[in-house]
Design a protein around this motif. Structure first.
Motif, PDB file in Angstrom:
ATOM      1  N   UNK A 267     -20.309 -41.670 -38.175  1.00 21.66           N
ATOM      2  CA  UNK A 267     -19.313 -43.072 -37.753  1.00 21.66           C
ATOM      3  C   UNK A 267     -18.202 -42.219 -37.379  1.00 21.66           C
ATOM      4  N   UNK A 268     -17.601 -40.907 -37.956  1.00 27.22           N
ATOM      5  CA  UNK A 268     -16.407 -40.512 -37.621  1.00 27.22           C
ATOM      6  C   UNK A 268     -16.554 -39.036 -37.735  1.00 27.22           C
ATOM      7  N   UNK A 269     -15.338 -38.536 -37.081  1.00 27.16           N
ATOM      8  CA  UNK A 269     -15.636 -36.858 -37.045  1.00 27.16           C
ATOM      9  C   UNK A 269     -15.661 -36.343 -38.447  1.00 27.16           C
ATOM     10  N   UNK A 270     -14.771 -37.048 -39.626  1.00 27.50           N
ATOM     11  CA  UNK A 270     -14.993 -36.440 -40.611  1.00 27.50           C
ATOM     12  C   UNK A 270     -16.364 -36.809 -41.368  1.00 27.50           C
ATOM     13  N   UNK A 271     -16.982 -37.779 -40.990  1.00 23.56           N
ATOM     14  CA  UNK A 271     -18.348 -38.070 -41.544  1.00 23.56           C
ATOM     15  C   UNK A 271     -19.057 -37.158 -41.186  1.00 23.56           C
ATOM     16  N   UNK A 272     -18.811 -36.417 -39.855  1.00 24.37           N
ATOM     17  CA  UNK A 272     -20.067 -35.521 -39.054  1.00 24.37           C
ATOM     18  C   UNK A 272     -20.002 -34.303 -39.784  1.00 24.37           C
ATOM     19  N   UNK A 273     -18.625 -33.966 -40.405  1.00 28.22           N
ATOM     20  CA  UNK A 273     -18.301 -32.819 -41.283  1.00 28.22           C
ATOM     21  C   UNK A 273     -19.159 -32.866 -42.631  1.00 28.22           C
ATOM     22  N   UNK A 274     -19.003 -34.173 -43.107  1.00 29.15           N
ATOM     23  CA  UNK A 274     -19.807 -34.535 -44.590  1.00 29.15           C
ATOM     24  C   UNK A 274     -21.372 -34.377 -44.333  1.00 29.15           C
ATOM     25  N   UNK A 275     -21.812 -34.780 -43.108  1.00 30.72           N
ATOM     26  CA  UNK A 275     -23.352 -34.470 -42.948  1.00 30.72           C
ATOM     27  C   UNK A 275     -23.713 -33.055 -42.550  1.00 30.72           C
ATOM     28  N   UNK A 276     -22.684 -32.262 -42.143  1.00 29.20           N
ATOM     29  CA  UNK A 276     -23.231 -30.987 -41.771  1.00 29.20           C
ATOM     30  C   UNK A 276     -23.331 -30.124 -42.670  1.00 29.20           C
ATOM     31  N   UNK A 277     -22.945 -30.020 -43.711  1.00 25.02           N
ATOM     32  CA  UNK A 277     -22.915 -29.340 -45.076  1.00 25.02           C
ATOM     33  C   UNK A 277     -22.839 -30.095 -46.281  1.00 25.02           C
ATOM     34  N   UNK A 278     -23.545 -29.566 -47.499  1.00 25.72           N
ATOM     35  CA  UNK A 278     -23.634 -30.240 -48.646  1.00 25.72           C
ATOM     36  C   UNK A 278     -22.258 -29.836 -49.468  1.00 25.72           C
ATOM     37  N   UNK A 279     -22.187 -30.473 -50.446  1.00 27.87           N
ATOM     38  CA  UNK A 279     -21.068 -30.158 -51.298  1.00 27.87           C
ATOM     39  C   UNK A 279     -21.276 -29.030 -52.355  1.00 27.87           C
ATOM     40  N   UNK A 280     -20.520 -28.118 -52.214  1.00 33.32           N
ATOM     41  CA  UNK A 280     -20.715 -26.600 -52.638  1.00 33.32           C
ATOM     42  C   UNK A 280     -20.749 -26.945 -54.287  1.00 33.32           C
ATOM     43  N   UNK A 281     -19.812 -27.425 -54.892  1.00 30.32           N
ATOM     44  CA  UNK A 281     -19.938 -27.642 -56.259  1.00 30.32           C
ATOM     45  C   UNK A 281     -21.050 -28.513 -56.774  1.00 30.32           C
ATOM     46  N   UNK A 282     -21.616 -29.551 -55.874  1.00 24.49           N
ATOM     47  CA  UNK A 282     -22.895 -30.191 -56.052  1.00 24.49           C
ATOM     48  C   UNK A 282     -24.049 -29.360 -56.305  1.00 24.49           C
ATOM     49  N   UNK A 283     -23.851 -28.349 -55.397  1.00 29.46           N
ATOM     50  CA  UNK A 283     -25.067 -27.511 -55.322  1.00 29.46           C
ATOM     51  C   UNK A 283     -25.095 -26.500 -56.267  1.00 29.46           C
ATOM     52  N   UNK A 284     -23.873 -26.022 -56.938  1.00 28.91           N
ATOM     53  CA  UNK A 284     -23.838 -25.143 -58.072  1.00 28.91           C
ATOM     54  C   UNK A 284     -24.127 -25.819 -59.183  1.00 28.91           C
ATOM     55  N   UNK A 285     -23.725 -27.184 -59.465  1.00 23.39           N
ATOM     56  CA  UNK A 285     -24.305 -28.106 -60.606  1.00 23.39           C
ATOM     57  C   UNK A 285     -25.802 -28.072 -60.487  1.00 23.39           C
ATOM     58  N   UNK A 286     -26.441 -28.540 -59.494  1.00 20.14           N
ATOM     59  CA  UNK A 286     -27.845 -28.596 -59.001  1.00 20.14           C
ATOM     60  C   UNK A 286     -28.589 -27.223 -59.791  1.00 20.14           C
ATOM     61  N   UNK A 287     -28.044 -25.992 -59.301  1.00 19.50           N
ATOM     62  CA  UNK A 287     -28.474 -24.781 -59.524  1.00 19.50           C
ATOM     63  C   UNK A 287     -28.302 -24.759 -61.172  1.00 19.50           C
ATOM     64  N   UNK A 288     -27.436 -24.869 -61.672  1.00 16.60           N
ATOM     65  CA  UNK A 288     -27.146 -24.791 -63.181  1.00 16.60           C
ATOM     66  C   UNK A 288     -28.166 -25.750 -63.801  1.00 16.60           C
ATOM     67  N   UNK A 289     -28.196 -26.963 -63.238  1.00 17.46           N
ATOM     68  CA  UNK A 289     -29.408 -27.579 -64.124  1.00 17.46           C
ATOM     69  C   UNK A 289     -30.891 -27.210 -63.745  1.00 17.46           C
ATOM     70  N   UNK A 290     -31.070 -26.896 -62.574  1.00 14.61           N
ATOM     71  CA  UNK A 290     -32.442 -26.086 -62.510  1.00 14.61           C
ATOM     72  C   UNK A 290     -32.702 -24.817 -63.562  1.00 14.61           C
ATOM     73  N   UNK A 291     -31.739 -24.164 -63.422  1.00 12.74           N
ATOM     74  CA  UNK A 291     -31.550 -22.939 -64.262  1.00 12.74           C
ATOM     75  C   UNK A 291     -31.837 -23.343 -65.745  1.00 12.74           C
ATOM     76  N   UNK A 292     -31.104 -24.378 -66.160  1.00 13.77           N
ATOM     77  CA  UNK A 292     -31.600 -25.055 -67.457  1.00 13.77           C
ATOM     78  C   UNK A 292     -32.873 -25.510 -67.825  1.00 13.77           C
ATOM     79  N   UNK A 293     -33.350 -26.151 -66.743  1.00 16.56           N
ATOM     80  CA  UNK A 293     -34.897 -26.753 -66.887  1.00 16.56           C
ATOM     81  C   UNK A 293     -35.715 -25.529 -66.842  1.00 16.56           C
ATOM     82  N   UNK A 294     -35.556 -24.481 -66.095  1.00 13.25           N
ATOM     83  CA  UNK A 294     -36.518 -23.347 -65.943  1.00 13.25           C
ATOM     84  C   UNK A 294     -36.429 -22.778 -67.257  1.00 13.25           C
TER      85      UNK A 294
END
Length: 522
Positions: A267-294
């Protein structure tokens, strides 16, 4: 000029005479002086685009037609390319073309007659490109989850590129390549098309890295400002791009043709940047959760297996108990060994005695026969000959006594027993080995049967389609049957093909049975 205008018929033969060129020039000067700059509204009729680069067209309304020409230099600077059937407002000057005795409008500028004309032209172009399949969903490419290099096609001086870089830095910093272009005006469409094709032409792994994702961005604006992104060249470049492309032109309510050809619209250039890459902190939290689950899964699995092993160990007998039975059997065998040896020796001695008893009468008869022979021939024997016969008889008697020695007989019996035991052991070993080889081969063949059998194939998710008690493997064969039977791993199911009325499945007629014979009364 005035001297070329005829004020009326003159008497006599002194009326002025004009050449064709003089008259055409006078008309041309009159028309151009009175219509040096005009604006004409009309609909484009006939449109000609010769290889020279000039554009020839007709402007018409419901009663008249005006010829027009756009010279090559003016055509190259035009924002909107004229199309047949479009209503426009053309500005220019009226001139004549002496070669055909007609007048025409030399157009300096041409624009659609209002937003309605632009929208009509836009819709016509959109329908034509869609008919070619440029907007099909099958052409859309999946965006990379985390691109290493992102290429941005936009103006380097606007706020759009700063918004994109700021959003990328906040979410997940990536390497960005910027291809500067004009985002409106006559240079917009060719520069954007060249930028998209230029990024695709980069060599992967070269000195200048090839982007993994493209973003074509521009801020909001009017329909005329965004018109460059509706041009056919831009749409085709976006559709032909091998690199996944995000379109971020205008605000959320703005729609251009590049949005339909792009792999994803933001919808906007800012939205294009948001769709281009994920949030790094969210990925780190997801990796920590997966590590705990494993970790929990591994710990739980080890605990479960440890408990299982402990339960199984309690069910196993003690090693001492396993050896007690064998030890007891060994003791019993040792106790039975001495009496068995004694019995075996006694039996052998008794057998030897029986053999000796059978040999004694035969030996006595042989000695008597020898004596008789010696007595009959004693008269003719000399003492030396008699001694030789006696020595020979003693040697024969010694050989017979040696063969009758109990110790030698016992040794030969033991040797034969050892050979028999060795042959028995070898026979048992060979028999067990042959039996094991045949059992292994039989198990392998059974496993192969289970793997290749159609029942096992049904267990893996396949099915067998039958029609009229025959297996069908083609759609055309199935379409010719009114009723089908599908066999699954757990049973069979009767189905009816779509569009065919169910018909009873014919059953095989059993052969006629002979009439029962009358039983016998006897």
């Amino acid at each position: 000029m005035d001297d070329l205008i005829d004020d009326g018929p003159e008497t006599g033969g002194n009326a002025p005479e004009f050449t064709v060129s003089e008259l055409s020039g006078a008309v041309k000067r009159t028309v151009e002086s009175n219509f040096a700059h005009v604006r004409v509204r009309g609909e484009i009729g006939r449109l000609s685009l010769p290889r020279s680069g000039h554009i020839y067209l007709d402007l018409k309304d419901d009663r008249s037609v005006l010829a027009g020409v756009i010279w090559k230099g003016v055509a190259a600077r035009m924002t909107h390319r004229p199309e047949e059937g479009m209503e426009v407002i053309a500005s220019g000057r009226i001139t004549t073309f002496p070669g055909q005795s007609k007048y025409q409008l030399v157009i300096d500028d041409i624009r659609p007659a209002g937003v309605g004309a632009l929208m009509a032209m836009l819709e016509k172009r959109r329908a034509a490109l869609q008919a070619e399949g440029l907007f099909d969903a099958e052409r859309k490419k999946k965006l990379p989850f985390l691109p290493e290099v992102i290429g941005v096609v936009t103006s380097p001086s606007g706020a759009v590129i700063r918004d994109i870089l700021h959003r990328l830095r906040d979410r997940f910093p990536r390497k960005v390549l910027i291809w500067p272009v004009a985002v409106q005006g006559e240079r917009c469409a060719p520069e954007v098309s060249n930028a998209i094709r230029g990024f695709n032409a980069l060599t992967p792994g070269g000195a200048l890295p090839r982007p993994d994702l493209l973003i074509v961005a521009r801020g909001g604006g009017s329909l005329e400002d965004l018109w460059g992104f509706n041009e056919e060249s831009v749409v085709r470049a976006a559709a032909e791009s091998d690199i996944p492309l995000i379109s971020a032109v205008g605000h959320e309510t703005d729609t251009t043709l590049i949005d339909h050809a792009a792999d994803l619209r933001a919808p906007t250039p800012t939205g294009a940047a948001e769709k281009a890459v994920p949030v790094r902190l969210d990925l780190m939290n997801w990796v920590r959760q997966q590590d705990g689950t494993l970790t929990r899964a591994i710990t739980g699995g080890l605990t479960t297996r440890r408990q299982r092993l402990s339960d199984l160990s309690r069910a196993l007998p003690r090693p001492e108990a396993l050896m007690d039975s064998a030890r007891q059997r060994l003791d019993l065998a040792a106790l039975r060994l001495t009496p068995a040896l004694r019995q075996r020796t006694s039996d052998a001695r008794a057998r030897l005695d029986r053999l000796a008893a059978r040999l004694d009468p035969a030996l006595e008869r042989a000695v008597a026969q020898k004596r008789l022979t010696l007595g009959q021939g004693a008269a003719g024997l000399t003492p030396a000959r008699l001694q030789s016969v006696i020595r020979q008889g003693r040697r024969d008697l010694s050989g017979l006594s040696t063969r009758l020695d109990p110790a030698r007989l016992h040794a030969r019996t033991g040797q034969m027993a050892e050979q028999l035991a060795s042959l028995t052991t070898r026979f048992q070993a060979n028999s067990q080995q042959a039996t094991k080889a045949r059992r292994d081969r039989l198990e392998a063949l059974d496993k192969l049967r289970q793997t290749l059998g159609y029942k096992e194939t049904l267990e893996r998710g396949y099915a067998v389609v039958r029609g009229a008690d025959q297996v069908l493997t083609r759609k055309a064969e199935a379409a010719g049957h009114a009723a089908l039977e599908v066999e699954f791993a757990d049973g069979r199911l009767a189905v009816t093909p779509t569009g065919a009325a169910p018909k009873p499945v014919p059953r095989k007629k059993s052969p006629p049975q002979p009439p029962p014979e009358q039983g016998s009364l006897l």
